[in-house]
Design a protein around this motif. Structure first.
Motif, PDB file in Angstrom:
ATOM      1  N   THR A   2      56.468  36.902  13.311  1.00  0.00           N
ATOM      2  CA  THR A   2      55.707  37.553  15.103  1.00  0.00           C
ATOM      3  C   THR A   2      54.321  36.545  15.244  1.00  0.00           C
ATOM      4  O   THR A   2      53.717  36.245  14.413  1.00  0.00           O
ATOM      5  CB  THR A   2      55.669  39.042  15.439  1.00  0.00           C
ATOM      6  OG1 THR A   2      55.316  39.418  14.612  1.00  0.00           O
ATOM      7  CG2 THR A   2      57.180  39.516  15.367  1.00  0.00           C
ATOM      8  N   ALA A   3      54.382  36.673  16.785  1.00  0.00           N
ATOM      9  CA  ALA A   3      53.152  36.092  17.014  1.00  0.00           C
ATOM     10  C   ALA A   3      51.589  37.120  16.640  1.00  0.00           C
ATOM     11  O   ALA A   3      51.825  38.251  16.689  1.00  0.00           O
ATOM     12  CB  ALA A   3      52.504  35.938  18.408  1.00  0.00           C
ATOM     13  N   THR A  19      50.595  38.467  28.988  1.00  0.00           N
ATOM     14  CA  THR A  19      52.130  37.315  28.627  1.00  0.00           C
ATOM     15  C   THR A  19      53.224  37.674  29.120  1.00  0.00           C
ATOM     16  O   THR A  19      53.593  38.358  30.093  1.00  0.00           O
ATOM     17  CB  THR A  19      52.111  38.685  27.208  1.00  0.00           C
ATOM     18  OG1 THR A  19      50.830  38.342  26.410  1.00  0.00           O
ATOM     19  CG2 THR A  19      53.124  37.930  26.242  1.00  0.00           C
ATOM     20  N   SER A  60      57.186  35.304  24.941  1.00  0.00           N
ATOM     21  CA  SER A  60      56.834  35.800  23.972  1.00  0.00           C
ATOM     22  C   SER A  60      58.014  35.150  22.613  1.00  0.00           C
ATOM     23  O   SER A  60      59.090  35.589  22.579  1.00  0.00           O
ATOM     24  CB  SER A  60      55.967  36.802  23.331  1.00  0.00           C
ATOM     25  OG  SER A  60      56.587  38.025  23.253  1.00  0.00           O
ATOM     26  N   THR A  61      57.516  35.474  21.337  1.00  0.00           N
ATOM     27  CA  THR A  61      58.810  35.710  20.134  1.00  0.00           C
ATOM     28  C   THR A  61      59.789  36.523  20.674  1.00  0.00           C
ATOM     29  O   THR A  61      59.607  37.653  20.725  1.00  0.00           O
ATOM     30  CB  THR A  61      58.681  35.616  18.932  1.00  0.00           C
ATOM     31  OG1 THR A  61      57.346  34.911  18.473  1.00  0.00           O
ATOM     32  CG2 THR A  61      59.375  35.438  17.780  1.00  0.00           C
ATOM     33  N   TYR A  92      62.546  31.778  22.535  1.00  0.00           N
ATOM     34  CA  TYR A  92      61.645  31.710  21.890  1.00  0.00           C
ATOM     35  C   TYR A  92      61.838  32.462  20.905  1.00  0.00           C
ATOM     36  O   TYR A  92      61.103  33.290  20.219  1.00  0.00           O
ATOM     37  CB  TYR A  92      60.440  33.050  22.900  1.00  0.00           C
ATOM     38  CG  TYR A  92      59.152  32.473  23.107  1.00  0.00           C
ATOM     39  CD1 TYR A  92      58.754  32.339  21.479  1.00  0.00           C
ATOM     40  CD2 TYR A  92      59.003  31.713  24.561  1.00  0.00           C
ATOM     41  CE1 TYR A  92      57.500  31.861  21.798  1.00  0.00           C
ATOM     42  CE2 TYR A  92      57.741  32.113  24.001  1.00  0.00           C
ATOM     43  CZ  TYR A  92      56.823  32.021  23.333  1.00  0.00           C
ATOM     44  OH  TYR A  92      55.377  31.417  23.335  1.00  0.00           O
ATOM     45  N   ALA A  99      57.491  29.351  19.428  1.00  0.00           N
ATOM     46  CA  ALA A  99      56.188  29.360  19.216  1.00  0.00           C
ATOM     47  C   ALA A  99      55.512  28.977  18.006  1.00  0.00           C
ATOM     48  O   ALA A  99      53.694  28.841  18.814  1.00  0.00           O
ATOM     49  CB  ALA A  99      55.929  30.993  18.361  1.00  0.00           C
ATOM     50  N   ARG A 159      51.839  33.042  22.215  1.00  0.00           N
ATOM     51  CA  ARG A 159      52.242  33.718  23.102  1.00  0.00           C
ATOM     52  C   ARG A 159      52.274  32.892  24.486  1.00  0.00           C
ATOM     53  O   ARG A 159      50.806  32.316  24.408  1.00  0.00           O
ATOM     54  CB  ARG A 159      51.928  34.925  22.801  1.00  0.00           C
ATOM     55  CG  ARG A 159      52.425  36.180  22.047  1.00  0.00           C
ATOM     56  CD  ARG A 159      51.889  37.113  22.310  1.00  0.00           C
ATOM     57  NE  ARG A 159      50.732  37.612  22.550  1.00  0.00           N
ATOM     58  CZ  ARG A 159      49.736  37.506  22.307  1.00  0.00           C
ATOM     59  NH1 ARG A 159      50.361  37.434  20.907  1.00  0.00           N
ATOM     60  NH2 ARG A 159      48.340  37.602  22.639  1.00  0.00           N
ATOM     61  N   ASP A 166      50.810  32.656  27.537  1.00  0.00           N
ATOM     62  CA  ASP A 166      50.457  34.007  28.676  1.00  0.00           C
ATOM     63  C   ASP A 166      49.788  32.873  29.718  1.00  0.00           C
ATOM     64  O   ASP A 166      50.708  31.821  30.350  1.00  0.00           O
ATOM     65  CB  ASP A 166      48.978  34.588  28.406  1.00  0.00           C
ATOM     66  CG  ASP A 166      48.042  33.114  27.833  1.00  0.00           C
ATOM     67  OD1 ASP A 166      47.841  32.214  28.550  1.00  0.00           O
ATOM     68  OD2 ASP A 166      47.436  33.604  26.674  1.00  0.00           O
TER      69      ASP A 166
END
Length: 291
Positions: free
Chosen positions: A44-45, A84, A87-88, A116, A121, A138, A140
């Protein structure tokens, strides 16, 4: 090592569990061939460290006289963190647009999928780093606005390209009837009706240890929300054509591309395309897997 019992001519024999599963898979008694890399979890980010604020608590030692109280200057309020947007793990048309815009400026080297994953990412992180933005991976509000300012609105072809690789010339067995024509050399699937290509998409196959079978088959079972009984993993929009091997959507393929492989199935990474294909294909339609 865990063992399972087998029975032969009245005697109980103990064999390794992995060997037993392999025998069942070869016999076509189990279904499923996902994921591409067993035990690999998608990172994950990174989450930025929490911002520390000055301690505004009351000083100890009792109240001071007004004359002894130091003058205070108003402190600037910290600016709010950007919201955000993506994201992932997200799947949406906006993610597809993000990927198409990143591709316009050389930060995304594949066709948009709308998913995603780690590749997206990493592309966002690269874009952020070159623009002096926090490298979070991410998307944003600040990252998105900067990207919009540098790119144009993607065309329909950029958002939904036929396939990343050129579609191979169809095999002669694909020229009549309703056929899923799958080429290992070009790594593409073409949905064909009476010799006409209706749609095409990128695919990947099994590794050298779990190869995708070649030949002429037919779709014998469709399962929209299938979960592998062999690997206990999702196989959405599965269309089975040979034992436990099927054409199906793979989030691992969408996230990592060709760095992974299936356990014999034909993976599709564009969920929108295979969802549409699933609605059109019928049991009994031909499947041709060729070089």
């Amino acid at each position: 090592m865990r063992h399972v019992r087998t029975y032969s001519l009245g005697r109980v024999r103990r064999v390794p569990k992995a060997l037993a599963i392999g025998v069942l898979a070869l016999a076509g008694l189990t279904t499923g061939c996902e994921p591409g890399a067993v035990g690999v979890t998608q990172p994950t980010a990174a989450t930025p460290a929490a911002t520390r604020t000055a301690d505004d608590s009351k000083p100890s030692g009792g109240p001071a006289s007004p004359s002894a109280t130091p003058s205070r200057t108003p402190s600037a309020r910290p600016s709010p963190r950007p919201e955000t947007l993506m994201s992932t793990g997200d799947r949406s048309r906006q993610v597809r647009e993000l990927q198409a815009r990143l591709r316009q400026i050389g930060h995304f080297d594949r066709s948009p999928t709308g998913y995603y994953g780690t590749a997206t990412a990493a592309s966002v992180t690269s874009f952020q780093g070159k623009r002096g933005l926090p490298r979070t991976g991410r998307t944003d509000t600040v990252t998105w606005q900067r990207l919009l300012a540098m790119t144009r609105k993607p065309t329909a072809k950029e958002l939904d390209p036929p396939a990343a690789a050129p579609t191979a010339s169809p095999d002669a067995r694909c020229l009549t009837g309703r056929v899923l024509c799958i080429s290992k050399n070009s790594r593409t699937l073409s949905w064909m009706i009476d010799g006409r290509v209706v749609s095409s998409m990128d695919v990947r196959f099994g590794s050298q240890y779990t190869p995708t079978r070649e030949g002429t088959f037919s779709v014998y079972w469709k399962s929209r929300h299938h979960v592998s009984t062999l690997y206990d993993s999702p196989m959405p929009y599965a269309m089975f054509f040979s034992g436990g091997q099927a054409v199906h959507y793979s989030s691992d393929f969408a996230a990592r591309g060709y760095s992974g492989a299936s356990h014999g199935c034909v993976n599709v990474r564009d969920e929108g395309k295979i969802a549409a294909l699933f609605e059109q294909v019928k049991n009994g339609d031909k499947v041709v897997v060729h070089q």
